[in-house]
Design a protein around this motif. Structure first.
Motif, PDB file in Angstrom:
ATOM      1  N   UNK A  49       0.830  -1.206   0.000  1.00 53.92           N
ATOM      2  CA  UNK A  49       0.000   0.000   0.000  1.00 53.92           C
ATOM      3  C   UNK A  49       0.866   1.258   0.000  1.00 53.92           C
ATOM      4  N   UNK A  50       1.887   1.288   0.853  1.00 53.05           N
ATOM      5  CA  UNK A  50       2.757   2.460   0.937  1.00 53.05           C
ATOM      6  C   UNK A  50       3.480   2.700  -0.384  1.00 53.05           C
ATOM      7  N   UNK A  51       3.989   1.632  -1.018  1.00 53.33           N
ATOM      8  CA  UNK A  51       4.709   1.778  -2.284  1.00 53.33           C
ATOM      9  C   UNK A  51       3.779   2.290  -3.383  1.00 53.33           C
ATOM     10  N   UNK A  52       2.544   1.811  -3.429  1.00 51.27           N
ATOM     11  CA  UNK A  52       1.604   2.254  -4.457  1.00 51.27           C
ATOM     12  C   UNK A  52       1.204   3.715  -4.244  1.00 51.27           C
ATOM     13  N   UNK A  53       1.065   4.134  -3.015  1.00 54.00           N
ATOM     14  CA  UNK A  53       0.749   5.531  -2.741  1.00 54.00           C
ATOM     15  C   UNK A  53       1.910   6.442  -3.123  1.00 54.00           C
ATOM     16  N   UNK A  54       3.137   6.012  -2.838  1.00 58.15           N
ATOM     17  CA  UNK A  54       4.304   6.817  -3.193  1.00 58.15           C
ATOM     18  C   UNK A  54       4.485   6.908  -4.704  1.00 58.15           C
ATOM     19  N   UNK A  55       4.091   5.852  -5.424  1.00 59.86           N
ATOM     20  CA  UNK A  55       4.254   5.827  -6.876  1.00 59.86           C
ATOM     21  C   UNK A  55       3.169   6.608  -7.597  1.00 59.86           C
ATOM     22  N   UNK A  56       2.064   6.885  -6.930  1.00 61.71           N
ATOM     23  CA  UNK A  56       0.959   7.606  -7.553  1.00 61.71           C
ATOM     24  C   UNK A  56       1.342   9.072  -7.784  1.00 61.71           C
ATOM     25  N   UNK A  57       1.216   9.520  -9.032  1.00 57.10           N
ATOM     26  CA  UNK A  57       1.608  10.889  -9.371  1.00 57.10           C
ATOM     27  C   UNK A  57       0.425  11.847  -9.462  1.00 57.10           C
ATOM     28  N   UNK A  58      -0.787  11.342  -9.292  1.00 51.40           N
ATOM     29  CA  UNK A  58      -1.964  12.197  -9.326  1.00 51.40           C
ATOM     30  C   UNK A  58      -2.420  12.568  -7.936  1.00 51.40           C
ATOM     31  N   UNK A 194      19.812   7.709   0.607  1.00 44.69           N
ATOM     32  CA  UNK A 194      18.639   7.560   1.477  1.00 44.69           C
ATOM     33  C   UNK A 194      18.953   6.703   2.685  1.00 44.69           C
ATOM     34  N   UNK A 195      19.735   5.630   2.487  1.00 45.58           N
ATOM     35  CA  UNK A 195      20.010   4.692   3.579  1.00 45.58           C
ATOM     36  C   UNK A 195      20.944   5.265   4.634  1.00 45.58           C
ATOM     37  N   UNK A 196      21.906   6.075   4.215  1.00 47.56           N
ATOM     38  CA  UNK A 196      22.897   6.589   5.169  1.00 47.56           C
ATOM     39  C   UNK A 196      22.248   7.388   6.303  1.00 47.56           C
ATOM     40  N   UNK A 241      13.493  11.398   8.241  1.00 53.50           N
ATOM     41  CA  UNK A 241      14.746  11.846   7.630  1.00 53.50           C
ATOM     42  C   UNK A 241      14.898  11.329   6.202  1.00 53.50           C
ATOM     43  N   UNK A 242      14.493  10.090   5.965  1.00 55.25           N
ATOM     44  CA  UNK A 242      14.722   9.467   4.657  1.00 55.25           C
ATOM     45  C   UNK A 242      13.576   9.648   3.668  1.00 55.25           C
ATOM     46  N   UNK A 243      12.458  10.265   4.093  1.00 57.15           N
ATOM     47  CA  UNK A 243      11.256  10.337   3.253  1.00 57.15           C
ATOM     48  C   UNK A 243      11.489  10.928   1.859  1.00 57.15           C
ATOM     49  N   UNK A 244      12.100  12.112   1.717  1.00 53.27           N
ATOM     50  CA  UNK A 244      12.246  12.686   0.370  1.00 53.27           C
ATOM     51  C   UNK A 244      13.039  11.793  -0.583  1.00 53.27           C
ATOM     52  N   UNK A 282       3.119   9.933   0.786  1.00 58.14           N
ATOM     53  CA  UNK A 282       3.157   8.633   1.450  1.00 58.14           C
ATOM     54  C   UNK A 282       3.761   8.669   2.835  1.00 58.14           C
ATOM     55  N   UNK A 283       4.194   9.866   3.313  1.00 64.37           N
ATOM     56  CA  UNK A 283       4.835   9.915   4.623  1.00 64.37           C
ATOM     57  C   UNK A 283       3.864   9.568   5.740  1.00 64.37           C
ATOM     58  N   UNK A 284       2.643  10.122   5.669  1.00 65.64           N
ATOM     59  CA  UNK A 284       1.663   9.817   6.714  1.00 65.64           C
ATOM     60  C   UNK A 284       1.322   8.328   6.734  1.00 65.64           C
ATOM     61  N   UNK A 285       1.025   7.704   5.565  1.00 59.75           N
ATOM     62  CA  UNK A 285       0.810   6.249   5.592  1.00 59.75           C
ATOM     63  C   UNK A 285       2.033   5.482   6.081  1.00 59.75           C
ATOM     64  N   UNK A 286       3.230   5.972   5.735  1.00 62.21           N
ATOM     65  CA  UNK A 286       4.433   5.289   6.199  1.00 62.21           C
ATOM     66  C   UNK A 286       4.561   5.370   7.715  1.00 62.21           C
ATOM     67  N   UNK A 287       4.297   6.547   8.266  1.00 62.20           N
ATOM     68  CA  UNK A 287       4.385   6.694   9.717  1.00 62.20           C
ATOM     69  C   UNK A 287       3.317   5.853  10.425  1.00 62.20           C
TER      70      UNK A 287
END
Length: 312
Positions: A49-58, A194-196, A241-244, A282-287
């Motif tokens: 779900x989180x990946x699909x929300x982040x990939x959505x451009x609309x 992102x990982x660092x 920290x890694x969201x963007x 997707x930050x709110x769904x991720x949190x």
């Protein structure tokens, strides 16, 4: 001779970075592996779900649109069909998630051991005792996070199966690996970037909570509750920290294999067409969803590794 200070009245001395916790290799691998397997079983649908929300451009402005973004072709299907549509790429997810957790949670203590043995005094001198120890944990996490790019192809395949299954076009894993080769490492620089900071915040936030909130000199003596609170602190800091960079990384990885759009071009297009807030999609769904997943697995690893160590 001066009277000795009673043990109950003794003020705890800040722990030195050289006094790192010690666990057996088997305990580290078993604890981290168990955490990865359990996390996969419980949270794979949440990750999809989180990946699909982040990939959505609309823009999502209604419940029906949200339903379409999350469930895609099964949006109008019965609940059971929609639920199982959240398990694409489970094979890739199993391989990636278990290896990633073993590598990250089980590998960080080895890097921490090296830093404690060879650079513990430097951390203490630079940051002070106590500060030096949690900074050493954070630095070890950051280094192990950068090395995580070795597993990037599995992550790429998992994300494409979750967000862009058309990219496979009937090809199996071996055929894809043979056809694409090192292109499966596309976006490795963004992944490392992102990982660092993300891993630095994860391990550093957890260690800081144990150091300052619970006043622990030996982090392995944390109770399950203390590990849980420390895991919340570390995982929340890591996700923010890694969201963007995580959004950029996901968009690089979910493209069709033949699309060669660079991370810089993606960033430019996001700023031009979607605005700065796109970097926090997707930050709110991720949190709310991925946050508990990371908290759960990290808490389980921190609790199980010392437990397994006592059993061996």
């Amino acid at each position: 001779m001066a009277p000795s200070i009673p043990e109950q009245g003794r003020v705890p001395i800040a722990s030195s970075a050289k006094n790192a916790e010690k666990e057996s290799t088997a305990a580290r691998l078993l604890g981290a592996g168990s955490a990865g397997i359990t996390e996969l079983i419980v949270f794979h649908p949440v990750d999809t779900i989180a990946k699909r929300l982040m990939s959505n451009q609309g823009k999502v402005s209604s419940a029906s649109q949200l339903n379409s973004v999350i469930f895609r072709n099964t949006a109008s299907e019965p609940v059971v069909r929609r639920f199982f549509s959240l398990f694409p790429g489970l094979g890739y997810a199993a391989a990636y998630k278990v290896l990633q957790r073993v590598y990250k949670y089980g590998g960080q203590p080895f890097v921490r051991d090296y830093l404690a043995t060879n650079h513990g005094d430097t951390f203490d001198r630079t940051f002070g005792k106590g500060n030096g120890k949690f900074m050493m944990h954070a630095t070890a996490g950051s280094l192990i996070g950068i090395g995580e790019i070795v597993l990037l192809p599995l992550d790429v395949l998992k994300i494409k199966r979750q967000t862009n299954p058309e990219a496979f076009r009937g090809r199996g894993v071996l055929r894809i690996v043979g056809d694409e080769g090192f292109s499966l490492y596309r976006g490795w620089g963004w992944t490392a970037a992102r990982n660092a900071p993300g891993s630095f915040a994860l391990f550093g936030g957890s260690a800081a909570a144990k150091q300052y909130l619970f006043k622990l000199e030996d982090y392995n003596k944390a109770s399950w509750y203390q590990n849980f609170v420390a895991s919340i602190a570390g995982s929340s800091a890591s996700l923010i920290v890694s969201a963007p960079l995580d959004v950029v990384k996901t968009r690089i990885q979910n493209r069709n294999f033949e699309v060669k759009e660079t991370g810089t071009k993606i960033v430019a297009n996001m700023l031009r067409y979607e605005g700065p807030t796109a970097f926090f999609k997707g930050l709110v769904p991720k949190l709310l969803m991925t946050g508990p997943k990371l908290t759960f697995s990290f808490w389980l690893a921190q609790t199980l590794i010392p437990a397994f160590n006592k059993m061996m």
